[in-house]
Design an enzyme around this catalytic site. Structure first.
Site, PDB file in Angstrom:
ATOM      1  N   TYR A 481      54.447  53.121  -1.122  1.00  0.00           N
ATOM      2  CA  TYR A 481      55.268  54.307  -1.401  1.00  0.00           C
ATOM      3  C   TYR A 481      54.729  55.032  -2.634  1.00  0.00           C
ATOM      4  CZ  TYR A 481      59.297  57.364  -1.769  1.00  0.00           C
ATOM      5  OH  TYR A 481      60.109  58.475  -1.827  1.00  0.00           O
ATOM      6  N   SER A 561      57.631  59.302   4.186  1.00  0.00           N
ATOM      7  CA  SER A 561      58.088  60.300   3.240  1.00  0.00           C
ATOM      8  C   SER A 561      57.016  60.492   2.160  1.00  0.00           C
ATOM      9  CB  SER A 561      59.438  59.878   2.652  1.00  0.00           C
ATOM     10  OG  SER A 561      60.081  60.950   2.014  1.00  0.00           O
ATOM     11  N   ASP A 645      64.477  66.551  10.920  1.00  0.00           N
ATOM     12  CA  ASP A 645      64.274  66.146   9.532  1.00  0.00           C
ATOM     13  C   ASP A 645      64.390  67.383   8.647  1.00  0.00           C
ATOM     14  OD1 ASP A 645      63.498  65.154   7.084  1.00  0.00           O
ATOM     15  OD2 ASP A 645      61.844  63.962   7.881  1.00  0.00           O
ATOM     16  N   HIS A 680      65.355  62.216   8.879  1.00  0.00           N
ATOM     17  CA  HIS A 680      64.421  61.560   7.967  1.00  0.00           C
ATOM     18  C   HIS A 680      64.443  60.045   8.091  1.00  0.00           C
ATOM     19  CE1 HIS A 680      61.631  62.008   4.677  1.00  0.00           C
ATOM     20  NE2 HIS A 680      62.298  61.163   3.919  1.00  0.00           N
TER      21      HIS A 680
END
Length: 710
Positions: A481, A561, A645, A680
């Site tokens: 991430y 993301s 999203d 999302h």
């Protein structure tokens, strides 16, 4: 990019992968659906940048809808030909099909808990009645036939007799709020609509505070939203009469605003943010009629919130002058930050705090592993709490009069187990241990430290089956991430359990940009230092290859993301490093991300293309959409996104996939899997989640050369 609510070896032979046969000639001449190009450009500081797929940003057009339909038809035709995909899906369903029960919580005279019988699309809320019998209280599975309308959150009135809950339709961040009477379960109000990025905080039993934006013009899924407002809704009145509490004055324009009422209903606290990092803080004494809003912090160089109060003494968690966070106190009569007094000082480890049963619980991240301590409200250390092992502990929260508290514990190989905790003597007992068809004892989860490009030491946890031969041929997923101060701490995933059963290795590094080592670690992966995040991820891959956990032919990189950006940047910078790339709901157009929905709020981490020429050039240098090179051989790629999203709009994924399909060289396929009526990720039905995992794992193994699962 906000937190959301909630997150097996009997058939081992099913997933003992045979050695792959390479290559697969049938994908050498991949024919993709046609994607037209338009003559669209932008000029930044004298530099002209082409944007040939700009038309895909229009999520309301029939043309975009047809493109989505054609891409999905192509993608699923490919995926459905993978011979072992159905076996993976079947095993995922078997692993998923166990009873999952959340920790109980008390509201008013009733006790509640979340429960999923196994394969239910959404968790059901149960109530324990006075006779100790369980009954279904709220079943989100009945919100819609296909399970795509999900529960966003619950908030009970002070006496527990009324409930306001939010729902999300199709995965959208726009929510509706429904108010019911707890005893009868009857809806007692008109539905509150157009609520976004909001909690629900009750003032006694008469009404509640919530936050929202004015409805945008054009598409509510992609139009910019940057002026958040706080409203107070009084029960029995229409939404049109809701009181605008904050955000109505020119000096009150902020991108994110939240309101919270103290547990004793004495104070209202309002937090304001322009970005996802840093906030101003205000308070109001609700016991005084027409009391003014008092400033506690009037700058963004901190992240601070009031965690509790004891009469007029406020307890605040802050990183102001303390990158790893600390707890301070201040008198509510003079609450400005210059009057704050240290209560629990900063340490070398990152702090998070919860309260319950009249105690304060501090959870420290020690190399991404939890350590918990218990304090009283005078600052006296009561004890360090003994945890079941190395992993992530969460919970220890509750009302001041609670007699017992609950917490959960898990790591990458241990399913989340609930414990009941006695705050008086510090003892814990297992409350609920899930009966997962997965034997954690057959696996090992080890933490290693590797060196990044600039010499920084980065931790990584690697999980795999005991006895795995380190011969460079193990299928491996490297997940990351690296942003927004988010910490990746050890947690169990049913999907990852299936991957481990298949002989897979699962590795998670704690990249810069995250919050594992506090504010400095976060800042080291932001704006002009964002390349550090990609370098950390690349170095993790190189470590796994060097130590023979895997090799480039058996390595997949995955992230969602901001992690989708991570994957997109890594695969365009080092396309030969991995065999498979799996960017999910990614931020991929770094020049225009801030023009959609609340994207401008991410500028603290990214900077923006109109910020300065230097920032523009830096973003252009790594923006995945703009760094796909004609004739390059990129890894087998499956981009995933949702058509609803409205956080990271799907246009990012659409444009990236179009660029890759147009410029890809060689036999590796480039697919885009677009989940319809999905957002999302939060609230995604279990059925859709299982299908997604099956497709991702099948695509990954097939493109590593596996032809069957014996």
């Amino acid at each position: 990019m906000k937190k959301t609510l909630m997150g097996s070896l009997a058939m081992l032979t099913l997933f003992a992968c045979e050695q792959p046969e390479q290559p697969k000639e049938e994908i050498a001449t991949m024919q993709y659906p046609e994607t037209k190009k338009v003559d669209s450009t932008d000029t930044y500081f004298g530099t002209t940048v082409k944007d040939p797929y700009r038309w895909l940003e229009d999520d309301m057009s029939a043309e975009t809808a047809e493109w989505v339909k054609a891409q999905n038809k192509h993608t699923f035709a490919y995926l459905n030909e993978i011979p072992f995909k159905d076996k993976i899906k079947k095993r995922l369903e078997e692993l998923w099909n166990y009873e999952k029960i959340g920790s109980p919580f008390k509201e008013g005279e009733n006790t509640y808990y979340y429960k999923n019988n196994g394969l239910q699309n959404q968790y059901v809320i149960y109530k324990v009645n006075e006779e100790g019998e369980d009954e279904v209280f709220l079943d989100p599975n009945k919100f819609s036939e296909d399970g795509t309308t999900s529960l966003g959150g619950l908030s009970f009135s002070k006496n527990g007799e009324k409930l306001a809950y939010s729902i999300s339709e199709g995965g959208s961040d726009w929510r509706k709020v429904i108010v019911i009477d707890v005893a009868s379960k009857n809806i007692i109000e008109d539905t509150i609509v157009d609520v976004k990025f909001s909690g629900i905080s009750w003032l006694g039993n008469e009404g509640f505070y919530y936050s929202s934006y004015d409805k945008p013009k054009g598409s509510e899924l992609s139009a910019k939203t940057d002026h958040h407002k706080v409203y107070y809704h009084k029960l029995g009145t229409p939404q049109s009469q809701d009181q605008l509490v904050f955000g109505g004055n020119p000096g009150e324009k902020y991108r994110y605003v939240g309101a919270d009422v103290s547990e004793d209903n004495r104070y209202l606290f309002i937090s304001c943010q322009e970005s996802t990092s840093g906030n101003k803080l205000f308070m109001k004494d609700l016991t005084i009629k027409d009391a003014p809003l008092v400033t506690m912090v009037n700058h963004f160089d901190n992240d601070s919130y009031v965690m509790d109060n004891k009469d007029s003494l406020l307890y605040i968690v802050t990183n102001m002058g303390a990158p790893n966070k600390k707890v301070v106190t201040v008198n509510a009569n003079n609450p400005a930050s210059e009057n704050w007094v240290d209560f629990i000082p900063e340490t070398e480890n990152v702090l998070s705090v919860s309260t319950g049963a009249g105690y304060i619980f501090t959870t420290y991240m020690v190399d991404a592993v939890s350590q918990v301590k218990q304090y009283d409200y005078d600052g006296k250390l009561i004890r360090e709490i003994e945890l079941p092992g190395l992993g992530t502990a969460g919970g220890f929260g509750g009302k001041k009069d609670a007699e017992v508290l609950y917490y959960s514990f898990s790591n990458y190989k241990t399913p989340g187990t609930s414990f009941v905790f006695d705050p008086k003597d510090g003892t814990s007992e297992v409350y609920k241990k899930p009966a997962v068809d997965f034997n954690a004892d057959d696996y090992v989860s080890e933490q290693v430290f590797y060196t990044s490009k600039d010499g920084t030491k980065v931790p990584m946890i690697i999980t795999y089956k005991k006895g795995t031969e380190m011969n460079g041929k193990n299928p491996t997923i490297l997940y990351g991430y690296g942003g927004f101060n988010v910490s990746l701490t050890p947690s169990f995933s049913i999907g990852n359990a299936a991957w481990l059963e298949m002989g897979g290795v699962y590795a998670v590094p704690n990249l810069r940009g995250g919050g594992e080592y506090g504010k400095k670690w976060h800042d080291a992966g932001t704006q002009m230092q964002k390349q550090n995040v990609f370098d950390d991820f690349i170095a993790a891959a190189e470590f796994l290859i060097e130590k023979n956990y895997t090799s480039s032919d058996y390595l997949a990189i995955r992230g969602g993301s901001n992690g989708g950006l991570l994957v997109g940047a890594t695969m365009t910078q080092r396309p030969n490093l991995m065999k498979v790339a799996l960017p999910a709901v990614g931020v991929l157009d770094m020049l225009r991300y801030h023009t959609f929905t609340a994207g401008a709020g991410w500028a603290y981490d990214y900077g923006t293309s109109d910020q300065s020429e230097e920032m523009f050039n830096y973003l252009l240098g790594y923006s995945p959409v703009h760094n796909v090179v004609k004739g390059s051989e990129y890894p087998a790629t499956m981009v995933t996104t949702g058509d609803h999203d409205d956080r990271v709009v799907p246009a990012h994924s659409f444009k990236f996939a179009a660029e890759l399909q147009d410029k890809q060289s060689g036999a590796n396929p480039v697919l885009i899997r677009i989940e319809t009526n999905a957002g999302h990720g939060a609230g995604t039905p279990v059925s859709k989640t299982i299908e997604q995992y099956a497709d991702i794992f099948a695509f990954t193994l097939y493109n590593m050369g596996y032809t069957q699962l014996p």
